[in-house]
Design an enzyme around this catalytic site. Structure first.
Site, mmCIF file in Angstrom:
data_model
loop_
_atom_site.group_PDB
_atom_site.id
_atom_site.type_symbol
_atom_site.label_atom_id
_atom_site.label_comp_id
_atom_site.label_asym_id
_atom_site.label_seq_id
_atom_site.Cartn_x
_atom_site.Cartn_y
_atom_site.Cartn_z
ATOM 1 N N TYR A 1 72.172 127.889 -67.592
ATOM 2 C CA TYR A 1 71.682 128.328 -68.895
ATOM 3 C C TYR A 1 72.606 129.385 -69.505
ATOM 4 O O TYR A 1 72.278 130.004 -70.511
ATOM 5 C CB TYR A 1 70.263 128.891 -68.713
ATOM 6 C CG TYR A 1 69.402 128.908 -69.960
ATOM 7 C CD1 TYR A 1 68.891 127.738 -70.502
ATOM 8 C CD2 TYR A 1 69.099 130.117 -70.584
ATOM 9 C CE1 TYR A 1 68.090 127.767 -71.637
ATOM 10 C CE2 TYR A 1 68.296 130.155 -71.728
ATOM 11 C CZ TYR A 1 67.793 128.973 -72.240
ATOM 12 O OH TYR A 1 66.999 129.000 -73.353
ATOM 13 N N LYS B 1 71.324 133.733 -76.935
ATOM 14 C CA LYS B 1 70.013 134.319 -77.248
ATOM 15 C C LYS B 1 70.073 135.850 -77.138
ATOM 16 O O LYS B 1 69.355 136.551 -77.864
ATOM 17 C CB LYS B 1 68.935 133.753 -76.322
ATOM 18 C CG LYS B 1 68.658 132.265 -76.523
ATOM 19 C CD LYS B 1 68.136 131.946 -77.918
ATOM 20 C CE LYS B 1 67.605 130.526 -78.011
ATOM 21 N NZ LYS B 1 67.155 130.185 -79.373
#
Lengths: 257, 81
Positions: A151, A158
């Site tokens: 990720y 993010k």
């Protein structure tokens, strides 16, 4: 209905979390513009569901990773409505690979869509909110603060999105524009299936102290609150919606062995 | 340049393979295109021909030839209108 008469734009609003947000805002009385990129049919279905709630819906196609397309989208909104009250930066993409397999193309693709789009869209949105104030909410994920498998790129994008949310909140505060983020843990959507294939959903149940995975509607409820006048003094924050997963990690580890 | 040649150029540029190895029978796997390559190729082709290729349609492409045929049909439809 607290959002009656408001006009909202939700990027990636055709499906998943974005759809839940679009429907929630509509249920509160807001007219909603649903931005989509790769899935016109689902966006149009969502627009139909929004209209069934008695408010207006529009769909607008744009790849938010492309600055020219962002401009086109806001030009359209500007011409057609001349205003905007709520902007939800939800559209996201990403490349789920180990660090050794990441390249410049994957970095740029992910950062452009997940982080840069918030900057460019907020600049345009703020102009349409000028003199009337507004609400901007960006959608983040727990991967900004915690390491999840494969990720890296999305998590880093993010983190940038959350930092940008803080800066936007302060710079736009004097214009009466509230800017916040909502960070969710894994939410059961098509995107989750795309990134993690099977197995993740089951693991998600196990890792959530609240006893079930976070649903798109859980995220939408918090977004809707942040768009209400009740949340006026919340600025630049990232509200975590994870059923207790992040603060319960150590307790869960203890339980496991 | 034909539609096929233009699409082949785009796919070759994005996947960094020699365009001579891309035939109508080539699958995306054959030319080592990952999911990001595929999306970027779709977007580039959409912009060049001013058409739209929804993911729901693109998922049905078995090989390069399917991709080309789809675009050829779309371009022909657009020209009629």
């Amino acid at each position: 209905m607290s959002l009656e008469g408001k006009l909202a734009l939700v990027t990636g609003g055709g499906r998943g979390i974005g759809k839940a947000i679009a429907l929630k805002l509509a249920s509160q009385g807001a007219d909603v513009i649903v931005n989509f990129f790769r899935h016109r049919d689902t966006a149009q279905e969502t627009a139909g569901e929004i209209e069934a709630l008695g408010v207006k819906a529009e769909t607008v196609r744009a790849n938010v990773g492309d600055p020219a397309k962002i401009d086109e989208m806001f030009d359209t909104i500007s011409t057609k409505f001349g205003r905007l009250d709520i902007f939800i930066s939800n559209a996201a993409s990403g490349v789920g690979r180990p660090i050794t397999e990441l390249d410049v193309k994957a970095w740029e693709w992910t950062m452009d869509i997940n982080a840069r789009a918030l900057l460019l869209c907020s600049q345009r949105a703020a102009k349409l909110m000028s003199g009337r104030g507004g609400k901007i909410v960006s959608i983040s994920s727990l991967g900004s603060s915690f390491v999840l498998p494969n990720y890296t790129l999305v998590g880093v994008s993010k983190a940038a999105l959350e930092a940008l949310t803080r800066y936007l909140a302060i710079e736009f505060a004097s214009q009466n524009i509230c800017v916040n983020a909502v960070a969710a843990s894994a939410v059961e959507t098509e995107a989750l299936k795309f990134y993690f294939k099977e197995g993740m959903a089951q693991e998600g149940h196990h890792l959530t102290p609240a006893g079930r995975m976070v649903a798109p509607e859980d995220v939408a409820n918090v977004v809707s609150f942040l768009c209400s006048e009740e949340a006026l003094m919340i600025r630049g924050q990232t509200i975590v919606v994870d059923g207790g997963t992040s603060v319960g990690l150590l307790a869960l580890a203890g339980k496991g062995g | 340049m034909t539609v096929e040649e233009q699409i082949r150029d785009i796919v070759a540029r994005i996947t960094r393979v020699d365009k001579s190895i891309i035939t109508r029978e080539s699958t995306f796997k054959d030319i080592k295109a990952d999911s990001l390559d595929v999306v970027q190729a779709l977007v580039a082709v959409e912009e060049l021909f001013e058409i739209e290729i929804p993911d729901e349609e693109a998922q049905n492409f078995q090989n390069f030839g399917d991709f080309v045929s789809y675009v050829e049909n779309k371009v022909a439809q657009t020209e009629k209108v």
